[in-house]
Design an enzyme around this catalytic site. Structure first.
Site, PDB file in Angstrom:
ATOM      1  N   CYS A  99       0.932  -1.104   0.104  1.00 34.03           N
ATOM      2  CA  CYS A  99       0.218  -0.072   0.187  1.00 34.03           C
ATOM      3  C   CYS A  99       0.972   1.304   0.083  1.00 34.03           C
ATOM      4  CB  CYS A  99      -0.979  -0.158   1.236  1.00 34.03           C
ATOM      5  SG  CYS A  99      -1.972   1.644   1.574  1.00 34.03           S
ATOM      6  N   CYS A 109      -0.715   3.489  -6.570  1.00 32.32           N
ATOM      7  CA  CYS A 109      -1.789   2.591  -5.786  1.00 32.32           C
ATOM      8  C   CYS A 109      -1.785   1.185  -6.400  1.00 32.32           C
ATOM      9  CB  CYS A 109      -2.953   3.414  -5.698  1.00 32.32           C
ATOM     10  SG  CYS A 109      -4.217   2.690  -4.743  1.00 32.32           S
TER      11      CYS A 109
END
Length: 263
Positions: free
Chosen positions: A75, A190
């Protein structure tokens, strides 16, 4: 397999599956625990202090329960905020996920690169420092997408996501009109975004190179673990949601785990 290493892969939701897929391919000998912190998803809706206060103790609980040999923070938001805190608190090796600005700028021919990330990732000083250090003369456009991670999560869960909704998030990445000076490289900052890569390619106003950091992360994980043991771990894999919900996506998720059955 007694010598099988355990790798814990952590994300706010399902985006880290794109990293998991590459790590599984690189280390078929490992046992995998995938943790989706869906009870706090999306991280972009929380402050930096809230994310740090959430992830650091949660990781301590996960390490205590699963005793991993290595943890992947799959992440960008969590990596840019929490990695230093995790490394200070725990002795387990951590591999993070940060915007792949250096390789993108190194390969761009038009010297125009866009970084597509969450609003939190693109505004963070960590990301701006990467640009200062590695832009190599490129013009870098930062695009903070408010909804693309949620759209990717929805599509993987079987919901209908319109082209228009995706295109609205994507369009700001495409800068310039002349083929010799317009954007030619987009960094997917992302881990959710590669879930939509086929649609991103189809909807893009013109062809670009899409930079996904997952293969590089997998190589780093394998290097840190050392030579793989022979064979493939037979213990399947575990998937955990912090909300304690039971996933109903086994057929959809199994390919990300290299075809293993999920415990």
């Amino acid at each position: 397999m007694t010598n099988s290493p355990t790798i814990l892969v952590f994300d706010s939701g399902l985006g880290g599956l794109t990293v998991l897929r590459e790590v599984v391919a690189a280390r078929p000998d490992a046992h995998f625990v995938y943790v989706a912190d869906d009870a706090f998803f999306p991280y972009g809706h929380h402050s930096e202090d809230e994310i740090i206060a959430r992830v650091v103790p949660l990781m301590g609980e996960l390490i205590g329960t699963h005793d991993p040999d290595l943890v992947v923070i799959a992440c960008n938001t969590a990596s840019t905020l929490v990695l230093s805190h995790l490394r200070a608190a725990y002795s387990v090796p951590f591999v993070g996920t940060v915007p792949a600005i250096k390789p993108a700028c190194a390969q761009s021919r038009t010297r125009r690169v866009s970084v597509l990330g969450t609003k939190g990732t693109v505004k963070r000083e960590y990301t701006k420092a990467l640009i200062r250090d590695f832009a190599q003369g490129c013009e870098v456009t930062l695009v903070g997408s408010p909804e693309l991670a949620s759209l990717a999560e929805a599509e993987l869960s079987g919901a209908s996501v319109s082209d228009g909704d995706i295109l609205a998030e994507l369009t700001p990445c495409f800068v310039g009109e002349d083929a010799t000076s317009r954007t030619d490289t987009v960094v997917l900052a992302c881990t959710h975004y590669p879930l939509l890569l086929d649609r991103l390619k189809r909807l893009a106003p013109w062809p670009v190179d899409w930079i996904d950091p997952a293969p590089a992360i997998a190589r780093r994980v394998s290097d840190l673990l050392g030579p793989p043991t022979d064979g493939i771990a037979q213990s399947g894999a575990e998937m955990i949601f912090t909300s304690n919900r039971v996933h109903g996506l086994s057929a959809t998720l199994t390919p990300f785990f290299g075809g293993r059955a999920l415990a």
